[in-house]
Scaffold this active site. Structure first.
Site, PDB file in Angstrom:
ATOM      1  N   LYS A  33     -20.459  17.230  13.123  1.00  0.00           N
ATOM      2  CA  LYS A  33     -18.982  17.159  13.167  1.00  0.00           C
ATOM      3  C   LYS A  33     -18.301  17.740  12.036  1.00  0.00           C
ATOM      4  O   LYS A  33     -18.754  17.592  10.980  1.00  0.00           O
ATOM      5  CB  LYS A  33     -18.703  15.820  13.068  1.00  0.00           C
ATOM      6  CG  LYS A  33     -19.300  14.978  14.391  1.00  0.00           C
ATOM      7  CD  LYS A  33     -18.960  13.563  14.174  1.00  0.00           C
ATOM      8  CE  LYS A  33     -19.719  12.575  13.138  1.00  0.00           C
ATOM      9  NZ  LYS A  33     -19.785  11.269  13.039  1.00  0.00           N
ATOM     10  N   THR A  71      -7.466   7.905   9.799  1.00  0.00           N
ATOM     11  CA  THR A  71      -8.707   8.222  10.439  1.00  0.00           C
ATOM     12  C   THR A  71     -10.015   7.341  10.231  1.00  0.00           C
ATOM     13  O   THR A  71     -10.916   7.706  10.288  1.00  0.00           O
ATOM     14  CB  THR A  71      -8.816   9.603   9.940  1.00  0.00           C
ATOM     15  OG1 THR A  71      -9.504   9.649   8.516  1.00  0.00           O
ATOM     16  CG2 THR A  71      -8.163  10.792  10.299  1.00  0.00           C
ATOM     17  N   GLY A  88     -12.729   5.146  11.141  1.00  0.00           N
ATOM     18  CA  GLY A  88     -13.483   4.763  12.514  1.00  0.00           C
ATOM     19  C   GLY A  88     -13.348   6.128  13.406  1.00  0.00           C
ATOM     20  O   GLY A  88     -14.010   5.984  14.567  1.00  0.00           O
ATOM     21  N   THR A  89     -13.203   7.427  12.847  1.00  0.00           N
ATOM     22  CA  THR A  89     -13.043   8.429  13.893  1.00  0.00           C
ATOM     23  C   THR A  89     -14.412   8.586  14.339  1.00  0.00           C
ATOM     24  O   THR A  89     -14.777   8.984  15.531  1.00  0.00           O
ATOM     25  CB  THR A  89     -12.609   9.746  13.182  1.00  0.00           C
ATOM     26  OG1 THR A  89     -13.293   9.906  11.894  1.00  0.00           O
ATOM     27  CG2 THR A  89     -11.082   9.542  13.044  1.00  0.00           C
ATOM     28  N   GLY A  90     -15.636   8.648  13.394  1.00  0.00           N
ATOM     29  CA  GLY A  90     -16.805   9.048  13.743  1.00  0.00           C
ATOM     30  C   GLY A  90     -17.417   8.062  14.848  1.00  0.00           C
ATOM     31  O   GLY A  90     -18.034   8.473  15.763  1.00  0.00           O
ATOM     32  N   CYS A  91     -17.196   6.890  14.749  1.00  0.00           N
ATOM     33  CA  CYS A  91     -17.672   5.500  15.601  1.00  0.00           C
ATOM     34  C   CYS A  91     -16.970   5.850  16.849  1.00  0.00           C
ATOM     35  O   CYS A  91     -17.782   5.718  17.930  1.00  0.00           O
ATOM     36  CB  CYS A  91     -17.171   4.332  15.031  1.00  0.00           C
ATOM     37  SG  CYS A  91     -17.757   3.969  13.337  1.00  0.00           S
TER      38      CYS A  91
HETATM   39  N1  LIG Z   1      -7.649  15.317  10.887  1.00  0.00           N
HETATM   40  C1  LIG Z   1      -8.267  15.313  12.260  1.00  0.00           C
HETATM   41  N2  LIG Z   1      -7.623  15.949  13.294  1.00  0.00           N
HETATM   42  C2  LIG Z   1      -8.360  16.193  14.482  1.00  0.00           C
HETATM   43  N3  LIG Z   1      -9.786  15.912  14.666  1.00  0.00           N
HETATM   44  C3  LIG Z   1     -10.414  15.167  13.651  1.00  0.00           C
HETATM   45  C4  LIG Z   1      -9.753  14.879  12.227  1.00  0.00           C
HETATM   46  N4  LIG Z   1     -10.517  14.146  11.480  1.00  0.00           N
HETATM   47  C5  LIG Z   1     -11.761  14.274  12.230  1.00  0.00           C
HETATM   48  N5  LIG Z   1     -11.498  14.654  13.419  1.00  0.00           N
HETATM   49  C6  LIG Z   1     -12.638  14.697  14.569  1.00  0.00           C
HETATM   50  O1  LIG Z   1     -13.010  13.287  14.802  1.00  0.00           O
HETATM   51  C7  LIG Z   1     -14.231  13.331  15.056  1.00  0.00           C
HETATM   52  C8  LIG Z   1     -15.215  12.605  14.035  1.00  0.00           C
HETATM   53  O2  LIG Z   1     -15.445  13.497  13.036  1.00  0.00           O
HETATM   54  P1  LIG Z   1     -15.577  12.919  11.325  1.00  0.00           P
HETATM   55  O3  LIG Z   1     -16.112  14.345  10.828  1.00  0.00           O
HETATM   56  O4  LIG Z   1     -14.233  12.454  10.886  1.00  0.00           O
HETATM   57  O5  LIG Z   1     -16.456  11.672  11.505  1.00  0.00           O
HETATM   58  P2  LIG Z   1     -17.131  10.772  10.395  1.00  0.00           P
HETATM   59  O6  LIG Z   1     -16.633  11.400   9.156  1.00  0.00           O
HETATM   60  O7  LIG Z   1     -18.410  10.512  10.832  1.00  0.00           O
HETATM   61  O8  LIG Z   1     -16.073   9.607  10.681  1.00  0.00           O
HETATM   62  P3  LIG Z   1     -16.194   8.401  10.023  1.00  0.00           P
HETATM   63  O9  LIG Z   1     -15.786   8.555   8.431  1.00  0.00           O
HETATM   64  O10 LIG Z   1     -15.581   7.328  10.835  1.00  0.00           O
HETATM   65  O11 LIG Z   1     -17.727   7.864   9.966  1.00  0.00           O
HETATM   66  C9  LIG Z   1     -15.094  14.654  15.198  1.00  0.00           C
HETATM   67  O12 LIG Z   1     -14.542  15.377  16.503  1.00  0.00           O
HETATM   68  C10 LIG Z   1     -13.905  15.685  14.205  1.00  0.00           C
HETATM   69  O13 LIG Z   1     -13.621  16.977  14.624  1.00  0.00           O
HETATM   70  C1  LIG Z   2     -19.325  -1.358  10.280  1.00  0.00           C
HETATM   71  C2  LIG Z   2     -19.006   0.093  10.118  1.00  0.00           C
HETATM   72  N1  LIG Z   2     -19.728   1.118  10.805  1.00  0.00           N
HETATM   73  C3  LIG Z   2     -19.195   2.388  10.574  1.00  0.00           C
HETATM   74  C4  LIG Z   2     -18.164   2.650   9.750  1.00  0.00           C
HETATM   75  C5  LIG Z   2     -17.784   4.067   9.597  1.00  0.00           C
HETATM   76  O1  LIG Z   2     -17.993   4.883   8.250  1.00  0.00           O
HETATM   77  C6  LIG Z   2     -17.488   1.709   8.968  1.00  0.00           C
HETATM   78  N2  LIG Z   2     -16.370   1.987   8.236  1.00  0.00           N
HETATM   79  N3  LIG Z   2     -18.004   0.448   9.201  1.00  0.00           N
END
Ligand SMILES: Nc1ncnc2c1ncn2[C@@H]1O[C@H](COP(=O)(O)OP(=O)(O)OP(=O)(O)O)[C@@H](O)[C@H]1O
Ligand SMILES: Cc1ncc(CO)c(N)n1
Length: 261
Positions: free
Chosen positions: A173, A205, A207-210
Site C-alpha cells: 500500500k 485516516t 483505521g485506513t489499513g484495517c
Molecule cells: N490520504 C489518503 N488519500 C487517499 N487514499 C489514501 C490516503 N491515505 C491512505 N490511503 C489509501 O488507504 C489504504 C490504506 O493504506 P495505508 O497505507 O494508509 O494503510 P496503513 O498504513 O496500513 O493504515 P493503518 O495506519 O490504519 O494501519 C490504501 O489504499 C491507501 O492508498
Molecule cells: C487494534 C488495532 N488494530 C490495528 C490498528 C491499525 O494501526 C490499530 N490502530 N488498532
C-alpha cells in the site's frame, strides 16, 4: 448471506481493528464475525494500553466459529505475539480457511507497537505463508524485507521478496509513500497491477489499513476475483477517507457507512 471473519485487536474508539472490520463487513453486505486477539485502550490521539488475549482463547474463539459457521473470507489484523501467530496459522490449516487476507499490522499511527518486534520472524515464517493475500504498508514492507522503500520500483522489489515468503498475492500500500497519488500495487508472482487515486488532504485516516483489508475480504466473500476485490476495496476506502469524520482531538476515523448517511 456471505460470511466474513476478522481475527484482530479491539480499538475502543471504533475506527480501527475489530470495530472497523465489522463496520466494513456490514456496510458491504457481509455477515461479520470476530475473534479478538487483544484489547486496546485507544482513541484518536493514541494507544494508552494493550492487553493480549491468551493463545488458547484465540484458538477457542476460532474453533467456536468454524465448528458452526464457516467463513467465506477471513481478515487477520493485529496479532501481537509469536504464540498467537502460531495458533492462528495452525487453525488456518486445520479448517482449510479460504480467502485469508493478512494485514501485517505492526505499529499504530501514533507509534505504539501492536506486534512485538520479536514476533516478526513468526509472522514471516508461519502466517504470511498461510495467507492468500498480504497487505503491508510501506513501513511494514520495509521491516519484512529489510530494504528501504522510496519509489514505486522499490515497492515492486519488496512485493517480489514478500511473494517469495510463500503467499500468492501481495498488495503493497502506498498511503505512506512521499508522492502526490496514493498508489497500491498488486503482485501475483508474474504481473503487477496498480490501483491509484488522488491523495485526499485530511488528517482523519485512523483505521485506513484495517478498513481496506476488511473490504478486500468482504468482496472475496461475495465472490469477486482478487483483482476486482482490490479494485472495489480501493474505491470503498477512498470514499470512506473522502467522507472521514472529524471526531476526537487527533486522527479521526474514516466513514464506513458513507453509502447510507
Ligand atoms: N490520504 C489518503 N488519500 C487517499 N487514499 C489514501 C490516503 N491515505 C491512505 N490511503 C489509501 O488507504 C489504504 C490504506 O493504506 P495505508 O497505507 O494508509 O494503510 P496503513 O498504513 O496500513 O493504515 P493503518 O495506519 O490504519 O494501519 C490504501 O489504499 C491507501 O492508498
Ligand atoms: C487494534 C488495532 N488494530 C490495528 C490498528 C491499525 O494501526 C490499530 N490502530 N488498532
Amino acid at each position: 448471506m456471505k460470511t466474513g471473519l476478522t481475527i484482530a485487536g479491539s480499538d475502543s474508539s471504533g475506527g480501527a481493528g475489530i470495530q472497523a472490520d465489522l463496520k466494513t463487513f456490514s456496510a458491504l453486505g457481509v455477515y461479520g464475525m470476530s475473534v479478538i486477539t487483544a484489547i486496546t485502550a485507544q482513541n484518536t490521539v493514541g494507544v494508552q494500553a494493550v492487553e493480549e488475549v491468551s493463545g488458547n482463547m484465540v484458538g477457542q474463539q476460532i474453533d467456536a466459529i468454524f465448528q458452526d459457521i464457516p467463513a467465506d473470507a477471513v481478515k487477520i489484523g493485529m496479532v501481537s505475539s509469536a504464540n498467537i501467530i502460531q495458533v492462528i496459522a495452525d487453525k488456518v490449516k486445520q479448517y482449510n480457511m479460504k480467502h485469508v487476507v493478512l494485514d501485517t499490522v505492526m505499529i499504530s499511527k501514533s507509534g505504539c507497537h501492536l506486534l512485538k518486534p520479536e514476533a516478526i520472524e513468526a509472522l514471516k515464517k508461519y502466517l504470511i505463508p498461510s495467507a492468500y493475500i498480504v497487505t503491508p504498508n510501506i513501513f511494514e514492507a520495509e521491516v519484512l524485507t529489510e530494504m528501504k522503500i522510496r519509489t514505486i520500483e522499490d515497492m515492486q522489489s519488496a512485493a517480489r521478496k514478500i511473494y517469495e515468503m510463500g503467499v500468492p498475492y501481495v498488495v503493497v500500500k502506498g498511503g505512506h509513500l512521499e508522492q502526490q497519488d496514493c498508489v497500491d500495487i498488486l503482485y501475483d508472482g508474474s504481473d503487477f497491477r496498480y490501483y491509484s487515486t488522488n491523495r485526499i488532504d485530511t488528517k482523519n485516516t485512523h483505521g485506513t489499513g484495517c478498513t481496506f483489508s476488511a473490504a478486500i475480504a468482504s468482496h472475496l466473500a461475495l465472490g469477486k476475483s482478487v483483482e476486482d476485490s482490490i479494485d472495489a476495496a480501493k474505491q470503498y476506502i477512498t470514499k470512506a477517507i473522502e467522507k472521514s469524520l472529524s471526531l476526537g482531538n487527533g486522527v479521526g476515523p474514516t466513514h464506513h457507512f458513507h453509502e447510507f448517511y
